[in-house]
Design a protein around this motif. Structure first.
Motif, mmCIF file in Angstrom:
data_model
loop_
_atom_site.group_PDB
_atom_site.id
_atom_site.type_symbol
_atom_site.label_atom_id
_atom_site.label_comp_id
_atom_site.label_asym_id
_atom_site.label_seq_id
_atom_site.Cartn_x
_atom_site.Cartn_y
_atom_site.Cartn_z
ATOM 1 N N ARG A 50 -35.781 13.990 43.919
ATOM 2 C CA ARG A 50 -36.816 14.112 44.946
ATOM 3 C C ARG A 50 -36.235 14.548 46.267
ATOM 4 N N ALA A 51 -36.861 15.515 46.889
ATOM 5 C CA ALA A 51 -36.460 15.953 48.222
ATOM 6 C C ALA A 51 -36.952 14.952 49.266
ATOM 7 N N ILE A 52 -36.169 14.746 50.309
ATOM 8 C CA ILE A 52 -36.544 13.852 51.395
ATOM 9 C C ILE A 52 -36.542 14.639 52.700
ATOM 10 N N VAL A 53 -37.209 14.111 53.683
ATOM 11 C CA VAL A 53 -37.309 14.796 54.964
ATOM 12 C C VAL A 53 -36.494 14.075 56.026
ATOM 13 N N ALA A 54 -36.708 12.765 56.153
ATOM 14 C CA ALA A 54 -36.022 11.994 57.192
ATOM 15 C C ALA A 54 -34.572 11.723 56.794
ATOM 16 N N PRO A 55 -33.591 12.102 57.624
ATOM 17 C CA PRO A 55 -32.182 11.868 57.279
ATOM 18 C C PRO A 55 -31.865 10.408 56.999
ATOM 19 N N GLU A 56 -32.530 9.469 57.701
ATOM 20 C CA GLU A 56 -32.218 8.065 57.496
ATOM 21 C C GLU A 56 -32.604 7.581 56.100
ATOM 22 N N GLU A 57 -33.540 8.282 55.456
ATOM 23 C CA GLU A 57 -33.915 7.912 54.093
ATOM 24 C C GLU A 57 -32.781 8.184 53.122
ATOM 25 N N LEU A 58 -31.890 9.069 53.510
ATOM 26 C CA LEU A 58 -30.743 9.412 52.668
ATOM 27 C C LEU A 58 -29.863 8.205 52.413
ATOM 28 N N HIS A 59 -29.711 7.360 53.421
ATOM 29 C CA HIS A 59 -28.804 6.221 53.284
ATOM 30 C C HIS A 59 -29.533 4.886 53.420
ATOM 31 N N SER A 60 -30.761 4.841 52.938
ATOM 32 C CA SER A 60 -31.525 3.608 53.026
ATOM 33 C C SER A 60 -31.256 2.659 51.861
ATOM 34 N N VAL A 61 -30.676 3.179 50.778
ATOM 35 C CA VAL A 61 -30.361 2.352 49.611
ATOM 36 C C VAL A 61 -28.941 2.685 49.145
ATOM 37 N N PRO A 62 -28.298 1.793 48.376
ATOM 38 C CA PRO A 62 -26.947 2.086 47.873
ATOM 39 C C PRO A 62 -26.936 3.350 47.019
ATOM 40 N N ALA A 63 -25.828 4.076 47.081
ATOM 41 C CA ALA A 63 -25.664 5.306 46.299
ATOM 42 C C ALA A 63 -24.311 5.303 45.620
ATOM 43 N N VAL A 64 -24.288 5.628 44.331
ATOM 44 C CA VAL A 64 -23.014 5.654 43.615
ATOM 45 C C VAL A 64 -22.225 6.924 43.913
ATOM 46 N N LYS A 65 -22.915 7.933 44.486
ATOM 47 C CA LYS A 65 -22.201 9.160 44.847
ATOM 48 C C LYS A 65 -22.991 9.917 45.903
ATOM 49 N N LEU A 66 -22.260 10.477 46.865
ATOM 50 C CA LEU A 66 -22.838 11.390 47.848
ATOM 51 C C LEU A 66 -22.339 12.793 47.525
ATOM 52 N N LEU A 67 -23.250 13.767 47.496
ATOM 53 C CA LEU A 67 -22.900 15.154 47.233
ATOM 54 C C LEU A 67 -23.005 15.943 48.530
ATOM 55 N N VAL A 68 -22.018 16.794 48.787
ATOM 56 C CA VAL A 68 -21.941 17.525 50.050
ATOM 57 C C VAL A 68 -21.812 19.020 49.770
ATOM 58 N N ARG A 69 -22.662 19.798 50.423
ATOM 59 C CA ARG A 69 -22.549 21.254 50.390
ATOM 60 C C ARG A 69 -22.628 21.791 51.811
ATOM 61 N N ALA A 70 -22.003 22.944 52.027
ATOM 62 C CA ALA A 70 -22.085 23.632 53.319
ATOM 63 C C ALA A 70 -21.974 25.131 53.075
ATOM 64 N N GLY A 71 -22.915 25.678 52.347
ATOM 65 C CA GLY A 71 -22.850 27.089 52.005
ATOM 66 C C GLY A 71 -21.745 27.349 50.995
ATOM 67 N N GLU A 72 -21.318 28.590 50.910
ATOM 68 C CA GLU A 72 -20.244 28.954 49.986
ATOM 69 C C GLU A 72 -18.904 28.550 50.593
ATOM 70 N N GLN A 73 -18.153 27.762 49.861
ATOM 71 C CA GLN A 73 -16.883 27.243 50.354
ATOM 72 C C GLN A 73 -15.826 27.326 49.260
ATOM 73 N N ASP A 74 -14.570 27.502 49.681
ATOM 74 C CA ASP A 74 -13.471 27.327 48.746
ATOM 75 C C ASP A 74 -13.434 25.843 48.390
ATOM 76 N N PRO A 75 -13.572 25.485 47.112
ATOM 77 C CA PRO A 75 -13.709 24.061 46.767
ATOM 78 C C PRO A 75 -12.510 23.206 47.159
ATOM 79 N N ASP A 76 -11.307 23.721 47.013
ATOM 80 C CA ASP A 76 -10.120 22.942 47.369
ATOM 81 C C ASP A 76 -10.035 22.734 48.877
ATOM 82 N N LEU A 77 -10.263 23.792 49.636
ATOM 83 C CA LEU A 77 -10.168 23.683 51.093
ATOM 84 C C LEU A 77 -11.280 22.808 51.655
#
Length: 277
Positions: free
Chosen positions: A143-170
């Motif tokens: 489910r997509a969320i709108v409010a950033p605070e909803e992202l961390h309102s409950v425990p999460a076993v993993k956070l996924l991070v993207r920032a466009g196209e990136q060299d994965p190691d760097l």
């Protein structure tokens, strides 16, 4: 000439294997040959454990290709799952307060970052509206969320991070530096997706916990992998095997290298170790 015989390795008591890029072929399928080898091993009483970055909800596709579902260490060690009872035996999530601090640090270090979280022991996912999804989604589980605070309102076993196209190691190095001492950062793909877990949570930690339940020690474990998120597990296991298509970081620490995932490298190696009976 040195005629000292090479040391004979004991037959492993447990087999641990990554899934994507290791057990699965290019079509993301388990070949009938590999499925048969795994079935014969378990029939002989040798435990086989899947150790993956995948969430619990993604295991169904794998289980459909096996004669029987196998226990799994999911979310890079944060979740230990028993498919027979459909129960999570252990979960080690990022607490909401910790998750909020992780997000704060990453937004400061990478202003263009977007996030998703695996919640409910990785049975569900929430993501920011601008987080790019690169797979088919089930709106009842993702489910997509709108409010950033909803992202961390409950425990999460993993956070996924993207920032466009990136060299994965760097990009993983950037994230790891921002979260030093606070959380673990790794990656398991070439798409620039970084996976963040609570400090100390790795595939090795999850597998070690499961092995302790069975009375199996690290030297008795044979492990297979292909990507940087497999390195802790392969370093911990008594015998570490990289598939032929593995990332250089994995090949560097492996005891041996088998053939590629597209050539059933895991199954071929297992037959060498355990025989074909």
């Amino acid at each position: 000439m040195d005629r000292t015989p090479a040391p004979v390795r004991p037959v492993p008591r447990l087999v641990a294997t990554d899934i994507d890029g290791t057990l699965l072929g290019a079509d993301r399928a388990i070949s009938p040959y590999t499925a048969d080898v795994l079935a014969r091993l378990t029939a002989r009483g040798v435990p086989v454990v899947l150790v993956t970055g995948r969430p619990v909800r993604w295991l169904k596709v794998v289980y459909e290709q096996l004669s029987a579902p196998l226990p799994a260490i999911c979310a890079n060690g944060a979740v230990v799952y028993d498919p027979v009872s459909d129960q999570v035996l252990r979960a080690d999530p990022l607490a909401p307060e910790l998750l909020a601090e992780v997000a704060r640090r990453l937004r400061a270090a990478v202003p263009t970052a977007s996030f998703a979280v695996e919640i409910v022991d990785s049975r569900e996912m929430r993501h920011e509206a601008h987080f790019p999804l690169r797979w088919e989604t089930d709106p009842t589980l993702i489910r997509a969320i709108v409010a950033p605070e909803e992202l961390h309102s409950v425990p999460a076993v993993k956070l996924l991070v993207r920032a466009g196209e990136q060299d994965p190691d760097l990009f993983t190095a950037v994230v790891a530096e921002a979260l030093a001492g606070l959380a673990e950062a790794t990656h398991s793909s070439g798409s620039g997706l970084v996976e963040v877990s609570a400090a100390g949570v790795t595939k090795a930690a999850g597998l070690a916990w499961y092995c302790t339940r069975l009375g199996v020690t690290a030297p008795e474990v044979l492990a297979f992998g292909d990507m940087p998120n497999d390195v802790p597990m392969l370093t911990w296991a008594g015998q570490a095997v990289a598939v032929g298509n593995a990332h250089p970081a994995v090949r560097a620490i492996a005891d041996e290298v088998t053939s590629a995932n597209t050539e059933d490298g895991v199954a071929a190696y297992l037959e060498q170790v355990f025989g074909t009976d």
